[in-house]
Design a protein around this motif. Structure first.
Motif, short mmCIF file in Angstrom:
data_model
loop_
_atom_site.label_atom_id
_atom_site.label_comp_id
_atom_site.label_asym_id
_atom_site.label_seq_id
_atom_site.Cartn_x
_atom_site.Cartn_y
_atom_site.Cartn_z
N TYR A 221 -14.04 -71.12 30.50
CA TYR A 221 -12.40 -71.85 30.86
C TYR A 221 -11.92 -72.83 29.36
O TYR A 221 -10.76 -71.92 29.89
CB TYR A 221 -13.50 -72.82 31.67
N HIS A 222 -12.54 -73.13 28.08
CA HIS A 222 -12.08 -73.71 27.52
C HIS A 222 -11.20 -72.58 26.72
O HIS A 222 -10.22 -71.88 26.03
CB HIS A 222 -12.95 -74.51 26.31
N ALA A 223 -11.68 -71.76 26.76
CA ALA A 223 -11.14 -70.22 25.85
C ALA A 223 -10.64 -69.68 26.52
O ALA A 223 -9.76 -68.30 26.01
CB ALA A 223 -13.00 -68.47 25.94
N LYS A 224 -10.60 -69.56 28.29
CA LYS A 224 -9.29 -69.41 28.60
C LYS A 224 -7.78 -69.68 28.07
O LYS A 224 -6.83 -68.49 27.88
CB LYS A 224 -9.01 -69.17 30.15
N ILE A 225 -8.44 -71.20 27.78
CA ILE A 225 -6.72 -71.43 27.83
C ILE A 225 -6.44 -71.46 26.10
O ILE A 225 -5.68 -70.32 25.21
CB ILE A 225 -6.58 -73.08 27.42
N VAL A 226 -7.97 -71.19 25.14
CA VAL A 226 -7.90 -70.83 24.11
C VAL A 226 -7.26 -69.42 23.46
O VAL A 226 -5.57 -68.82 22.55
CB VAL A 226 -8.83 -70.76 22.82
N ASP A 227 -7.22 -68.40 24.68
CA ASP A 227 -6.67 -66.83 24.63
C ASP A 227 -5.13 -66.96 25.02
O ASP A 227 -4.35 -66.43 23.84
CB ASP A 227 -7.82 -66.18 25.61
N ALA A 228 -5.47 -67.99 26.16
CA ALA A 228 -3.45 -67.90 26.03
C ALA A 228 -2.61 -68.71 25.14
O ALA A 228 -1.21 -67.87 24.97
CB ALA A 228 -3.40 -68.70 27.36
N MET A 229 -3.62 -69.35 24.25
CA MET A 229 -2.58 -70.14 23.34
C MET A 229 -2.15 -69.46 22.27
O MET A 229 -1.26 -69.29 21.42
CB MET A 229 -2.88 -71.57 23.21
N HIS A 230 -3.42 -68.15 21.80
CA HIS A 230 -3.48 -67.40 20.48
C HIS A 230 -2.96 -66.20 21.05
O HIS A 230 -1.74 -65.52 19.07
CB HIS A 230 -5.02 -67.61 20.22
N GLU A 231 -2.21 -66.07 21.99
CA GLU A 231 -1.37 -64.90 22.04
C GLU A 231 0.08 -65.60 21.87
O GLU A 231 0.88 -64.67 21.21
CB GLU A 231 -1.07 -64.56 24.36
N VAL A 232 0.36 -66.54 21.87
CA VAL A 232 1.76 -67.24 21.28
C VAL A 232 1.81 -68.19 20.07
O VAL A 232 2.87 -68.41 19.76
CB VAL A 232 1.92 -68.23 23.00
N ASN A 233 0.54 -67.83 19.17
CA ASN A 233 -0.18 -67.76 17.94
C ASN A 233 0.31 -69.78 17.86
O ASN A 233 0.83 -70.43 16.75
CB ASN A 233 1.59 -67.74 17.06
N VAL A 234 -0.53 -70.15 18.98
CA VAL A 234 -0.30 -71.21 18.78
C VAL A 234 -1.89 -72.12 18.53
O VAL A 234 -2.60 -71.65 19.56
CB VAL A 234 -0.24 -72.17 20.22
N PRO A 235 -2.07 -72.69 17.93
CA PRO A 235 -3.57 -73.39 17.64
C PRO A 235 -4.17 -74.29 18.28
O PRO A 235 -3.10 -74.93 19.00
CB PRO A 235 -3.73 -73.85 16.01
N VAL A 236 -5.29 -74.51 18.56
CA VAL A 236 -5.63 -74.82 19.92
C VAL A 236 -6.97 -76.58 19.44
O VAL A 236 -7.99 -75.57 18.53
CB VAL A 236 -6.55 -74.76 20.53
N VAL A 237 -7.11 -78.08 19.12
CA VAL A 237 -7.29 -78.67 19.06
C VAL A 237 -8.09 -78.74 19.91
O VAL A 237 -7.97 -78.94 21.28
CB VAL A 237 -7.18 -79.65 18.22
N LEU A 238 -9.67 -79.25 20.28
CA LEU A 238 -10.27 -80.05 21.03
C LEU A 238 -11.29 -81.14 20.69
O LEU A 238 -12.05 -80.83 19.88
CB LEU A 238 -11.16 -79.03 21.77
N HIS A 239 -10.74 -81.57 21.73
CA HIS A 239 -11.43 -83.10 21.73
C HIS A 239 -12.27 -83.48 23.38
O HIS A 239 -12.21 -84.00 23.66
CB HIS A 239 -9.94 -84.21 21.58
N ILE A 240 -13.49 -83.93 22.52
CA ILE A 240 -14.48 -84.59 23.14
C ILE A 240 -15.40 -85.54 22.79
O ILE A 240 -16.03 -85.85 21.85
CB ILE A 240 -15.32 -83.37 23.67
N CYS A 241 -15.07 -86.89 23.82
CA CYS A 241 -15.50 -87.88 23.79
C CYS A 241 -16.73 -88.11 23.37
O CYS A 241 -18.64 -87.31 23.39
CB CYS A 241 -15.54 -88.88 24.43
N GLY A 242 -18.00 -88.75 22.33
CA GLY A 242 -19.25 -89.08 22.41
C GLY A 242 -19.65 -88.49 20.95
O GLY A 242 -18.85 -87.64 20.39
N ASP A 243 -21.38 -88.39 20.95
CA ASP A 243 -21.36 -87.59 20.06
C ASP A 243 -21.96 -86.23 20.52
O ASP A 243 -23.08 -85.30 20.90
CB ASP A 243 -23.02 -88.40 20.06
N THR A 244 -21.02 -85.00 19.93
CA THR A 244 -21.31 -83.95 20.33
C THR A 244 -21.40 -83.54 19.24
O THR A 244 -21.75 -81.99 19.28
CB THR A 244 -19.12 -84.00 20.00
N THR A 245 -22.89 -83.72 18.66
CA THR A 245 -23.30 -83.26 16.85
C THR A 245 -23.87 -81.38 17.98
O THR A 245 -23.76 -80.85 17.06
CB THR A 245 -23.74 -83.59 16.27
N LYS A 246 -25.03 -82.34 18.37
CA LYS A 246 -25.83 -80.84 19.08
C LYS A 246 -24.86 -80.13 19.75
O LYS A 246 -24.73 -78.88 19.86
CB LYS A 246 -27.30 -81.63 19.76
#
Length: 339
Positions: A221-246
């Motif tokens: 589902y994140h990939a669908k948003i990213v693909d839609a943005m990349h189609e219009v040359n818009v980079p995407v930043v993802l933020h998720i809270c907490g210790d996301t290391t793994k």
């Protein structure tokens, strides 16, 4: 090396191209009381009025020195759009979701056929247009929205975490619905002038739901948003809270250009856990940016820079009472850093 405008510099940095120096930005919310007093645009009105929202976003640039403008300041507009009950915010505190509207698959059908022209969704897009008209040739204009997993939780309530384990069909149907909305909203922001997209998906954590469920209920589902943005040359930043290391490798598998990590993540480890994604962060917004001195902010910034962060930034949303001089100290450290 050539010097770049802030807009060129951030776009190049997010897509792995060489730049003259590090951009000075915040991908998380930027509003503070100091900026409200300087701009005359205060919460909660600046969450609901496009001109005031734009004015407060502009203060992040003119008062603090961020080399970008970013809206909105909270993550409740999307839930409010669908009728969720919202606890109003104050000058110092953000609004929050306290009531939910979807319990089953049948409920989802009731909300289809929506128009994005009303409510605070429209306000955010109007604010983006105001900012783009004024700054769009030089500064990055960041649009931000809650991610589809956390929006599903806002719509369904705390039952959401059990639902994905016990009712896969409902869980996937709600994710399809929220993702379609997020894609449409992101496109509308871009149409109004946004050139960078930030997905804030605080509860979409592999640490919270496990890698298997993250891979099934989040990545595509994140990939669908990213693909839609990349189609219009818009980079995407993802933020998720907490210790996301793994979970960083899974997060990157959606195709995002950058991953914002919070203060619980070791930056050097994070950099080693991704392939191409730019790591953004991760100064502690409370214990460093709010409660320390500019000198300590600079010291902590240097540690993050030495660890190899791609973009120096807060680890989460900036606390409203954060002193301007502390944010300026972070900006100064970013601007002085050459890769």
């Amino acid at each position: 090396m050539a010097e770049y405008t802030p807009k060129e510099r951030l776009a190049r940095a997010l897509t792995g191209q060489p730049v003259d120096r590090m951009p000075a930005i915040s991908v998380t919310q930027t509003g503070t009381v100091d900026q409200m007093e300087a701009s005359g645009a205060f919460w909660p009105e600046a969450n609901e009025d496009a001109e005031k929202m734009a004015a407060l976003a502009e203060a992040g640039h003119t008062v603090v020195g961020f080399e970008a403008v970013r809206v909105p300041f909270d993550i409740t507009a999307e839930a409010e759009f669908f009728g969720c009950e919202i606890k109003p915010g104050t000058m110092e505190q953000q609004p929050s979701v306290i009531g939910h509207v979807i319990s089953n698959t049948e409920d989802i059908e009731k909300f289809k056929g929506y128009s994005l022209d009303h409510g605070r969704i429209g306000v955010v897009c109007d604010a983006i247009r105001i900012l783009a008209d004024k700054y769009g040739d030089e500064l990055p204009v960041m649009g931000s929205m809650i991610g589809p997993f956390s929006l599903a939780q806002h719509l369904n309530g705390d039952d959401w975490f059990m639902a994905i384990f016990t009712d896969e069909a409902f869980g996937l149907a709600l994710m399809e619905f929220t993702t379609d909305f997020c894609v449409a909203y992101a496109k509308k922001m871009v149409e109004n002038g946004a050139d960078t997209m930030v997905i804030i998906d605080p509860t979409a954590s592999a640490q919270l739901i496990g890698a298997e469920f993250y891979e099934k209920f989040v990545v595509p589902y994140h990939a669908k948003i990213v693909d839609a943005m990349h189609e219009v040359n818009v980079p995407v930043v993802l933020h998720i809270c907490g210790d996301t290391t793994k979970g960083l490798a899974l997060m990157e598998s959606s195709g995002v250009d950058a991953i914002s990590v919070d203060q619980n993540v070791d930056v050097a480890t994070a950099v080693g856990n991704v392939d191409k994604a730019v790591i953004v962060g991760n100064l502690d917004p409370v214990n460093v940016l709010w409660n320390q001195t500019p000198e300590v902010v600079k010291e902590e910034s240097q540690k993050v820079l030495d660890a190899g962060v791609g973009l120096l930034a807060p680890g989460c949303g900036i606390v409203s009472k954060t002193p301007t001089e502390n944010l300026q100290a972070m900006v100064e450290m970013a601007k002085s850093h050459k890769y």
